[in-house]
Scaffold this motif. Structure first.
Motif, PDB file in Angstrom:
ATOM      1  N   PHE A   2      49.792  40.087  -5.287  1.00  0.00           N
ATOM      2  CA  PHE A   2      50.465  39.180  -6.292  1.00  0.00           C
ATOM      3  C   PHE A   2      49.185  40.020  -7.395  1.00  0.00           C
ATOM      4  N   ILE A   3      48.402  39.961  -7.053  1.00  0.00           N
ATOM      5  CA  ILE A   3      46.992  40.445  -8.118  1.00  0.00           C
ATOM      6  C   ILE A   3      46.965  41.702  -8.416  1.00  0.00           C
ATOM      7  N   PHE A   4      48.039  42.940  -7.271  1.00  0.00           N
ATOM      8  CA  PHE A   4      47.973  44.112  -7.736  1.00  0.00           C
ATOM      9  C   PHE A   4      49.474  44.115  -8.594  1.00  0.00           C
ATOM     10  N   ALA A   5      49.928  43.355  -7.714  1.00  0.00           N
ATOM     11  CA  ALA A   5      51.280  43.480  -8.617  1.00  0.00           C
ATOM     12  C   ALA A   5      51.472  42.496 -10.254  1.00  0.00           C
ATOM     13  N   THR A   6      51.110  42.206 -10.220  1.00  0.00           N
ATOM     14  CA  THR A   6      50.923  41.443 -11.759  1.00  0.00           C
ATOM     15  C   THR A   6      50.196  42.277 -12.727  1.00  0.00           C
ATOM     16  N   LEU A   7      48.450  42.399 -11.991  1.00  0.00           N
ATOM     17  CA  LEU A   7      47.933  43.464 -12.823  1.00  0.00           C
ATOM     18  C   LEU A   7      48.567  44.855 -13.466  1.00  0.00           C
ATOM     19  N   THR A   8      49.759  45.242 -12.258  1.00  0.00           N
ATOM     20  CA  THR A   8      50.575  46.769 -12.823  1.00  0.00           C
ATOM     21  C   THR A   8      51.330  46.283 -14.288  1.00  0.00           C
ATOM     22  N   ALA A   9      51.868  44.714 -13.966  1.00  0.00           N
ATOM     23  CA  ALA A   9      53.171  44.467 -14.899  1.00  0.00           C
ATOM     24  C   ALA A   9      52.000  43.946 -16.388  1.00  0.00           C
ATOM     25  N   ILE A  10      50.610  44.118 -15.971  1.00  0.00           N
ATOM     26  CA  ILE A  10      49.657  43.142 -16.975  1.00  0.00           C
ATOM     27  C   ILE A  10      49.194  44.933 -17.915  1.00  0.00           C
ATOM     28  N   TYR A  11      48.939  45.719 -16.998  1.00  0.00           N
ATOM     29  CA  TYR A  11      48.801  47.152 -17.145  1.00  0.00           C
ATOM     30  C   TYR A  11      49.666  47.956 -18.370  1.00  0.00           C
ATOM     31  N   LEU A  12      51.217  47.742 -17.386  1.00  0.00           N
ATOM     32  CA  LEU A  12      52.574  47.985 -18.306  1.00  0.00           C
ATOM     33  C   LEU A  12      52.655  47.518 -19.780  1.00  0.00           C
ATOM     34  N   GLY A  13      52.885  46.876 -19.498  1.00  0.00           N
ATOM     35  CA  GLY A  13      52.798  45.755 -21.032  1.00  0.00           C
ATOM     36  C   GLY A  13      51.966  46.496 -22.321  1.00  0.00           C
ATOM     37  N   GLY A  14      50.902  46.317 -21.980  1.00  0.00           N
ATOM     38  CA  GLY A  14      49.981  46.379 -22.393  1.00  0.00           C
ATOM     39  C   GLY A  14      50.320  47.566 -23.303  1.00  0.00           C
ATOM     40  N   ALA A  15      50.431  48.505 -22.646  1.00  0.00           N
ATOM     41  CA  ALA A  15      50.121  50.459 -23.098  1.00  0.00           C
ATOM     42  C   ALA A  15      51.481  50.596 -23.443  1.00  0.00           C
ATOM     43  N   VAL A  16      52.990  49.564 -23.980  1.00  0.00           N
ATOM     44  CA  VAL A  16      53.895  49.216 -25.162  1.00  0.00           C
ATOM     45  C   VAL A  16      53.643  48.730 -26.324  1.00  0.00           C
ATOM     46  N   ALA A  17      52.034  47.701 -26.038  1.00  0.00           N
ATOM     47  CA  ALA A  17      51.893  46.479 -26.819  1.00  0.00           C
ATOM     48  C   ALA A  17      51.676  47.017 -27.980  1.00  0.00           C
ATOM     49  N   GLU A  18      52.176  46.620 -28.907  1.00  0.00           N
ATOM     50  CA  GLU A  18      51.728  47.159 -30.517  1.00  0.00           C
ATOM     51  C   GLU A  18      49.833  47.879 -30.691  1.00  0.00           C
ATOM     52  N   ASP A  19      49.598  46.379 -30.097  1.00  0.00           N
ATOM     53  CA  ASP A  19      47.815  46.123 -30.688  1.00  0.00           C
ATOM     54  C   ASP A  19      47.056  46.157 -29.180  1.00  0.00           C
ATOM     55  N   HIS A  20      46.231  46.903 -29.107  1.00  0.00           N
ATOM     56  CA  HIS A  20      46.270  46.804 -27.916  1.00  0.00           C
ATOM     57  C   HIS A  20      44.274  46.113 -28.050  1.00  0.00           C
ATOM     58  N   LEU A  60      34.906  54.613 -24.189  1.00  0.00           N
ATOM     59  CA  LEU A  60      34.768  53.242 -23.284  1.00  0.00           C
ATOM     60  C   LEU A  60      36.079  52.714 -22.856  1.00  0.00           C
ATOM     61  N   GLU A  61      37.084  53.393 -23.924  1.00  0.00           N
ATOM     62  CA  GLU A  61      37.987  52.579 -22.984  1.00  0.00           C
ATOM     63  C   GLU A  61      39.130  53.846 -22.255  1.00  0.00           C
ATOM     64  N   LEU A  62      38.927  54.866 -22.438  1.00  0.00           N
ATOM     65  CA  LEU A  62      39.384  56.097 -21.432  1.00  0.00           C
ATOM     66  C   LEU A  62      38.869  55.861 -20.488  1.00  0.00           C
ATOM     67  N   LEU A  63      37.583  55.835 -20.352  1.00  0.00           N
ATOM     68  CA  LEU A  63      36.942  55.317 -19.357  1.00  0.00           C
ATOM     69  C   LEU A  63      36.755  54.076 -18.556  1.00  0.00           C
ATOM     70  N   SER A  64      37.316  53.330 -19.410  1.00  0.00           N
ATOM     71  CA  SER A  64      37.769  51.818 -18.669  1.00  0.00           C
ATOM     72  C   SER A  64      39.420  52.067 -17.723  1.00  0.00           C
ATOM     73  N   ASN A  65      40.457  52.755 -18.102  1.00  0.00           N
ATOM     74  CA  ASN A  65      41.624  53.072 -17.869  1.00  0.00           C
ATOM     75  C   ASN A  65      41.439  53.455 -16.808  1.00  0.00           C
ATOM     76  N   PHE A  66      40.292  54.183 -16.050  1.00  0.00           N
ATOM     77  CA  PHE A  66      40.323  55.590 -15.162  1.00  0.00           C
ATOM     78  C   PHE A  66      39.831  53.970 -14.284  1.00  0.00           C
ATOM     79  N   MET A  67      38.635  53.410 -14.567  1.00  0.00           N
ATOM     80  CA  MET A  67      38.617  52.630 -13.998  1.00  0.00           C
ATOM     81  C   MET A  67      38.870  51.261 -13.077  1.00  0.00           C
TER      82      MET A  67
END
Lengths: 314, 192
Positions: free
Chosen positions: A296-314, A228-235
């Motif tokens: 703004f939405i595009f850039a903010t989501l980019t930052a969130i995705y980048l932050g989420g990728a390196v966060a300890e807990d997903h 599901l998570e893999l799919l959500s990443n492509f989504m």
């Protein structure tokens, strides 16, 4: 429209109260608007449904310069215009930074601080924010300028040409690079690759994939969640690109319809008189809010995705 | 591969155009253009715009912080100067109070001494006057005694028709004087 604005002048009433004056002006404008539509309908009537006009063709990309896969068309022109507008304005301001800023510099500084402190700094740690700021800030500015350039009518409609003193000039039209799926898709792909790369760098390939499953989930459920998570990443790739593309395309389409396309399709000229005020309002709404908001939405989501990728807990 | 993709998209162009499908058909050429243009934009902004804006903002922030620090330092100095000034003012006031107090005390002492000196002078003058009066009285009494003695001698010589010896004269004068009472004159003179 000129008839509407000229009719808004008060007819020399003896010093009425401001509110009643405004009310009267609005009533006159509404009267002219509705009256004009009736008059136009009576004069021109209905020409029947027009099936030859295809509004989607306003967004069709004809190759102007044939260079194989690199052929230049309207979208490439708008891409270049957006890039030139972004670079020229930012570099121009950056070269003239004063210790006592003028209004334009203040606006650019606010924009810069929004990108640095809110979009990037608010979602990433200091080290990550410093590394990814140029990418995220460029995304924000490039998308915003691309959207804004798209609301400037330019003579780019090569399908319909105007004859001016024997010269066939393409008719003026609105188009935006971001109203074409290819462009947001590439930007979304860059985002996808960036955060996946960051995640793998921070946790290793196995660690990153393991990180997709929330802690504590085991067995069959873990496999299901992983899928599901893999799919959500492509989504994310889809949602990022389609959100921007669809918003801008829809905005342009609705402005196009309100500015006369609806009247052309239905063959009722009077309808254009009726829809034009809505077209103006929508145009202001798109320029004033949607263009910057989508960036703004595009850039903010980019930052969130980048932050989420390196966060300890997903 | 890119060329074949371009040919593929060209062959489908008329079908797509009529249905509007081209709106959601990604074009590989445009995607590459996007990549190039976005990359160039990012490069230019990263080299020419962002560092300068960041530097200017940093400089401004440093200037603001510096101004705040300077203002705080100046205020602290001003407070210090003010408290020092107040301290000095207080000292000056105390000193002036002390000076006034001392002057008052000195004036009082001077006044008291002047009064005492005046009284002393007065008493001395009174004594001197008393002494002068006593001396004058004494002289007057001597004169009176002398007069009386001479008168007594003259009277006695007239009565006795003889000249008296010095012995007789002395005895007669002493007898006459002893009969006279000068105490009233003497005491009256003393009282005056």
């Amino acid at each position: 429209m000129s008839a509407v604005s000229s009719s808004s002048a008060p007819a020399g009433a003896p010093a009425p109260a401001p509110s009643s004056n405004l009310k009267r002006t609005l009533l006159i404008m509404a009267g002219v608007w509705i009256g004009g539509m009736i008059v136009l309908f009576v004069i021109f009537g209905s020409g029947g449904r027009n099936s030859t006009y295809q509004p989607q063709n306003e967004f069709k990309l004809d190759n102007w310069v044939h260079l194989g896969v690199f052929s230049i068309n309207k979208a490439v022109l708008y891409l270049l215009l957006a890039a030139i507008a972004t670079c020229a304005s930012m570099i121009y301001i950056a070269k003239r930074m004063q210790s006592r800023p003028n209004k334009v510099q203040t606006a650019v500084e606010m924009l810069y601080q929004l990108m640095r402190d809110n979009i990037t700094g608010g979602n990433l740690d200091e080290k990550m924010a410093k590394r990814w700021f140029p990418f995220i800030a460029t995304l924000f500015l490039f998308i915003m300028f691309s959207n804004l350039v798209g609301y400037i009518p330019l003579p780019t409609n090569t399908e319909h040409k105007i004859d001016v003193l024997g010269l066939h000039i393409p008719s003026f039209s609105l188009y935006a690079a971001t109203a074409n799926l290819s462009i947001p898709l590439v930007l979304a792909l860059l985002v996808f690759i960036s955060y996946t790369f960051e995640g793998i760098r921070a946790k290793g390939p196995i660690g990153y994939l393991k990180g997709l499953v929330p802690g504590g989930v085991t067995g069959g459920m873990a496999v299901f969640i992983f899928g599901l998570e893999l799919l959500s990443n492509f989504m994310r790739l889809m949602s990022l690109s389609i959100r921007l593309f669809a918003n801008i395309l829809a905005g342009h389409l609705i402005i196009l319809f309100m500015a006369g396309a609806l009247a052309v399709i239905l063959g009722v000229s009077a309808l254009a008189w009726f829809t034009i005020p809505f077209g103006i309002l929508l145009f202001a709404f798109e320029v004033g809010l949607v263009a910057a908001l989508q960036a703004f939405i595009f850039a903010t989501l980019t930052a969130i995705y980048l932050g989420g990728a390196v966060a300890e807990d997903h | 591969m890119l060329a074949s993709l371009a040919n593929l998209s060209a062959s489908h162009a008329h079908v797509i155009a009529s249905s509007g499908g081209f709106l959601i058909e990604p074009g590989i050429g445009l995607m590459i253009w996007t990549l190039l243009v976005f990359g160039a934009t990012m490069f230019l902004l990263s080299k020419l715009a962002f560092p300068r804006i960041s530097e200017a903002l940093g400089r401004r922030q440093a200037a603001i912080e510096d101004s705040i620090d300077t203002a705080e330092r100046t205020r602290a100095e001003a407070d210090e100067i003010l408290s020092e000034y107040r301290e000095r003012l207080k000292e000056a006031r105390e000193q002036s109070d002390e000076i006034v107090q001392r002057a008052r005390q000195a004036a009082e002492v001077h006044d008291r001494e002047a009064k005492e000196r005046g009284q002393e002078t007065l008493a001395e003058a009174a004594k001197r006057a008393e002494r002068d009066i006593e001396a004058a009285t004494e002289r007057a009494l001597q004169d009176i005694r002398k007069e009386i003695a001479e008168l007594t001698i003259m009277a006695t010589e007239k009565v006795t028709r003889k000249t008296l010896t010095d012995e007789d004269q002395r005895r007669l004068v002493e007898e006459a004087l002893s009969e006279l009472d000068f105490s009233g004159i003497s005491s009256g003179a003393q009282q005056n």
